[in-house]
Scaffold this motif. Structure first.
Motif, mmCIF file in Angstrom:
data_model
loop_
_atom_site.group_PDB
_atom_site.id
_atom_site.type_symbol
_atom_site.label_atom_id
_atom_site.label_comp_id
_atom_site.label_asym_id
_atom_site.label_seq_id
_atom_site.Cartn_x
_atom_site.Cartn_y
_atom_site.Cartn_z
ATOM 1 N N ILE A 36 0.846 -1.197 0.000
ATOM 2 C CA ILE A 36 0.000 0.000 0.000
ATOM 3 C C ILE A 36 0.884 1.250 0.000
ATOM 4 O O ILE A 36 0.656 2.196 -0.756
ATOM 5 N N VAL A 37 1.916 1.241 0.841
ATOM 6 C CA VAL A 37 2.831 2.384 0.890
ATOM 7 C C VAL A 37 3.590 2.510 -0.429
ATOM 8 O O VAL A 37 3.809 3.619 -0.930
ATOM 9 N N PHE A 38 3.989 1.365 -1.032
ATOM 10 C CA PHE A 38 4.610 1.412 -2.362
ATOM 11 C C PHE A 38 3.680 2.077 -3.383
ATOM 12 O O PHE A 38 4.118 2.824 -4.255
ATOM 13 N N THR A 39 2.375 1.794 -3.269
ATOM 14 C CA THR A 39 1.403 2.388 -4.195
ATOM 15 C C THR A 39 1.360 3.906 -4.026
ATOM 16 O O THR A 39 1.314 4.646 -5.021
ATOM 17 N N VAL A 40 1.403 4.364 -2.790
ATOM 18 C CA VAL A 40 1.466 5.814 -2.545
ATOM 19 C C VAL A 40 2.711 6.383 -3.224
ATOM 20 O O VAL A 40 2.661 7.429 -3.878
ATOM 21 N N GLY A 41 3.832 5.668 -3.095
ATOM 22 C CA GLY A 41 5.068 6.127 -3.729
ATOM 23 C C GLY A 41 4.977 6.158 -5.239
ATOM 24 O O GLY A 41 5.362 7.147 -5.876
ATOM 25 N N SER A 42 4.456 5.101 -5.847
ATOM 26 C CA SER A 42 4.384 5.073 -7.313
ATOM 27 C C SER A 42 3.391 6.098 -7.851
ATOM 28 O O SER A 42 3.621 6.713 -8.896
ATOM 29 N N LEU A 43 2.295 6.325 -7.120
ATOM 30 C CA LEU A 43 1.361 7.375 -7.535
ATOM 31 C C LEU A 43 1.999 8.760 -7.397
ATOM 32 O O LEU A 43 1.787 9.648 -8.240
ATOM 33 N N SER A 44 2.803 8.930 -6.349
ATOM 34 C CA SER A 44 3.491 10.212 -6.170
ATOM 35 C C SER A 44 4.539 10.429 -7.256
ATOM 36 O O SER A 44 4.692 11.541 -7.778
ATOM 37 N N TRP A 45 5.277 9.375 -7.618
ATOM 38 C CA TRP A 45 6.249 9.498 -8.711
ATOM 39 C C TRP A 45 5.528 9.800 -10.032
ATOM 40 O O TRP A 45 6.023 10.567 -10.857
ATOM 41 N N THR A 46 4.346 9.212 -10.214
ATOM 42 C CA THR A 46 3.549 9.505 -11.403
ATOM 43 C C THR A 46 3.165 10.994 -11.419
ATOM 44 O O THR A 46 3.244 11.659 -12.458
ATOM 45 N N ALA A 47 2.777 11.521 -10.254
ATOM 46 C CA ALA A 47 2.432 12.943 -10.153
ATOM 47 C C ALA A 47 3.640 13.823 -10.477
ATOM 48 O O ALA A 47 3.504 14.840 -11.169
ATOM 49 N N VAL A 48 4.819 13.412 -9.987
ATOM 50 C CA VAL A 48 6.038 14.176 -10.297
ATOM 51 C C VAL A 48 6.244 14.235 -11.806
ATOM 52 O O VAL A 48 6.513 15.300 -12.381
#
Length: 192
Positions: A36-48
């Protein structure tokens, strides 16, 4: 701090925390929460990638990683958690009945081994089973070292161990275990 920088810091923190959670291998629930935390990270990298608009590779790789992370969530919080819960329920029910108490074999690797007076001796890292009789041949226990560095592996006869709903115990002392032959990595015995 602009939105892209904030998303980048969130992505960095989430990725580092998630990697630690999954690498620790503390069970299905913690590993699932790590995804779940990895998903937050990958979504944040997508936003970047979207906010900066200069990294197509970052965008596509993190869209793919988000899908992989969702698969990890399903596997560890869905399927694997159900398996662990089923084993836990069977162990609890057997402890309340007049039948031999059960021990979930999947919980053997990583189980702490205690000795006399419940003193910690080591950690079970593997169990070798006989194919012709469906019984354990030996159990490999790690003692000493830190994080696998400097550890010593020993093979123990399962008859020296007590399996219970509380874990794995033995009448060995730390000195008894340390005096056992040390297994060489990649050269374990065919039998004890």
């Amino acid at each position: 701090m602009d939105s892209a920088d904030l998303a980048g810091w969130i992505a960095l923190a989430a990725t580092c925390i998630a990697a630690t959670m999954t690498a620790a291998n503390l069970g299905a629930r913690i590993t699932g929460l790590g995804f779940i935390v990895f998903t937050v990270g990958s979504l944040s990298w997508t936003a970047v990638a979207l906010l900066k608009g200069d990294s197509t590779q970052l965008l596509y790789s993190n869209i793919f990683l988000t899908a992989v992370n969702l698969l990890g969530i399903w596997r560890w919080l869905g399927r694997q958690a159900r398996y662990e819960e089923g084993g836990k329920t069977a162990v609890e029910r057997s402890a309340m009945r007049r039948v031999p108490t059960l021990f979930a074999v999947s919980s053997l690797a990583g189980a702490k081994l205690t000795g006399r007076d419940d003193a910690p001796l080591g950690t079970v890292v593997e169990a070798m089973m006989r194919c012709n009789g469906a019984e354990l041949s030996y159990v490999v226990v790690s003692e000493g070292g830190v994080g696998g560095v400097g550890e010593r592996l020993h093979a123990l006869d399962p008859r020296e161990l007590r399996f219970s709903e509380n874990g794995v115990g033995s009448d060995l002392s730390a000195q008894d275990l340390a005096a056992r032959p040390v297994l060489t990595p990649g050269d374990w015995p065919a039998t004890l």
